[in-house]
Design a protein around this motif. Structure first.
Motif, PDB file in Angstrom:
ATOM      1  N   LEU A  52       0.793  -1.545   0.082  1.00 26.42           N
ATOM      2  CA  LEU A  52       0.066   0.000   0.052  1.00 26.42           C
ATOM      3  C   LEU A  52       0.782   1.710  -0.288  1.00 26.42           C
ATOM      4  N   VAL A  56       0.600   4.123  -2.540  1.00 27.94           N
ATOM      5  CA  VAL A  56       0.224   5.802  -2.368  1.00 27.94           C
ATOM      6  C   VAL A  56       1.193   6.643  -2.707  1.00 27.94           C
ATOM      7  N   LYS A  60       0.445  10.079  -4.639  1.00 29.45           N
ATOM      8  CA  LYS A  60       0.822  11.407  -4.512  1.00 29.45           C
ATOM      9  C   LYS A  60       2.153  11.478  -5.528  1.00 29.45           C
ATOM     10  N   TYR A  84      -9.975  -0.577   4.745  1.00 25.90           N
ATOM     11  CA  TYR A  84      -9.777  -0.469   6.016  1.00 25.90           C
ATOM     12  C   TYR A  84      -9.189   1.528   6.497  1.00 25.90           C
ATOM     13  N   SER A  85      -7.741   0.986   5.588  1.00 30.54           N
ATOM     14  CA  SER A  85      -7.034   1.942   5.200  1.00 30.54           C
ATOM     15  C   SER A  85      -7.554   3.544   5.239  1.00 30.54           C
ATOM     16  N   GLY A  86      -8.774   3.523   4.879  1.00 31.10           N
ATOM     17  CA  GLY A  86      -8.799   4.827   4.188  1.00 31.10           C
ATOM     18  C   GLY A  86      -8.703   5.372   3.180  1.00 31.10           C
ATOM     19  N   LEU A  87      -8.241   4.302   1.844  1.00 24.89           N
ATOM     20  CA  LEU A  87      -7.224   4.833   1.420  1.00 24.89           C
ATOM     21  C   LEU A  87      -8.595   4.955   0.366  1.00 24.89           C
ATOM     22  N   VAL A  90      -9.446   8.567  -0.722  1.00 21.73           N
ATOM     23  CA  VAL A  90      -8.628   9.415  -0.991  1.00 21.73           C
ATOM     24  C   VAL A  90      -8.601   8.976  -2.478  1.00 21.73           C
TER      25      VAL A  90
END
Lengths: 94, 135
Positions: A52, A56, A60, A84-87, A90
Motif C-alpha cells: 500500500l 500511495v 502522491k 480499512y486504510s481509508g484509502l 482519497v
C-alpha cells in the motif's frame, strides 16, 4: 510470486503477492511513470501495508505532477484492505 | 499449537506464508483465509524487524486454535520491549498529503484481528492474535 509490468498507455499490471519483500522491485518500475496511469489489480492476490505504501507514494508523486493514478479490478479482499486504510476515500478506485 | 522458527529476516516471508497455508489445510480450513492470517503475521513480523531493538537470529511463529478460530503467536527473542498494543493509531482520516507516514500495518492488524495481546517476558516479546474465520 509477484510480478509488475508497465505496458503501453500507462497500464500497470500487478499479479501475485505484493508483500514487504517486493517494495524495491515495485518502486523501481513505478518511478519510471511520468504521466497518468491505470493499475490493474485483477491478478493480484495479496497486498500488505508495505505494498500500500508504494501505491500511495506513486499516487502522491503523480498527483503532485498534475497526473492521476486509477486502480481497477481489485478483488474483494484487497478492496477491503484499501477500505480499512481509508484509502478508498482519497484514491480513484473502480 | 504448532510452532516453527524462522530467520529474523524479511526473506522469511515466503516460508511463513507456506507455513500458514499448510496449517490451514491441515485443519480443513478454506485456504482463501491464508491471506488474512498471512497479513496479520506479516504486519507484526515486519513491525518487529523495524522497531524492536535487538533481536536474536530467529522469530518463532505458532498457529493453533479450534473451530473457526485461529490463534497466532509471534515471539521475538532477546529484544527490547515494543508493545504494539500501545502504539499510536494511524492517521487515516486526513487527505493523503496531510497524513503522517507509518502505522498503517498495525492499523490493519487492529482492524483484522479479533483480539491482540502483548507480553514481555525473559527478554522475549510475544504477540498473540486471534482471528475468527468467517466463511
Amino acid at each position: 510470486m509477484f510480478e509488475i509490468t508497465l505496458e503501453d498507455g500507462g497500464l500497470i499490471k500487478l499479479s501475485g503477492r505484493f508483500d514487504a519483500t517486493q517494495t524495491e522491485r515495485a518502486r523501481a518500475v513505478l518511478k519510471t511513470l511520468d504521466r497518468s496511469a491505470t493499475a490493474d489489480f485483477a491478478d493480484l492476490d495479496y497486498i500488505s501495508s508495505a505494498g500500500l505504501g508504494i501505491i500511495v507514494e506513486t499516487y502522491k508523486r503523480l498527483h503532485d505532477a498534475g497526473h492521476g493514478l486509477r486502480l481497477i479490478h481489485l478483488n474483494p479482499r484487497i478492496r477491503s484492505i484499501f477500505t480499512y486504510s481509508g484509502l478508498d476515500k482519497v484514491m480513484q478506485i473502480e | 499449537m504448532l510452532e516453527r522458527r524462522f530467520r529474523r529476516d524479511l526473506a522469511s516471508l515466503d516460508e511463513i506464508f507456506q507455513f500458514v497455508a499448510s496449517y490451514l489445510k491441515s485443519r480443513g480450513l478454506d485456504p482463501g483465509h491464508s491471506t488474512d492470517v498471512g497479513l496479520l503475521i506479516e504486519e507484526v513480523f515486519t513491525n518487529m524487524l523495524k522497531y524492536a531493538k535487538g533481536g536474536g537470529r530467529e522469530v518463532a511463529i505458532g498457529l493453533g486454535g479450534s473451530g473457526s478460530d485461529v490463534v497466532i503467536t509471534i515471539r521475538d527473542f532477546d529484544v527490547e520491549s515494543f508493545d504494539i498494543t500501545a502504539a499510536p493509531e494511524a492517521d487515516i482520516d486526513r487527505p493523503l498529503a496531510e497524513r503522517k507516514a507509518g502505522g498503517l500495518g498495525l492499523h490493519l492488524v487492529r482492524r483484522l484481528a479479533d483480539s491482540i495481546g502483548y507480553e514481555y517476558k525473559d527478554r522475549s516479546a510475544i504477540v498473540t492474535l486471534t482471528k475468527r474465520l468467517v466463511p
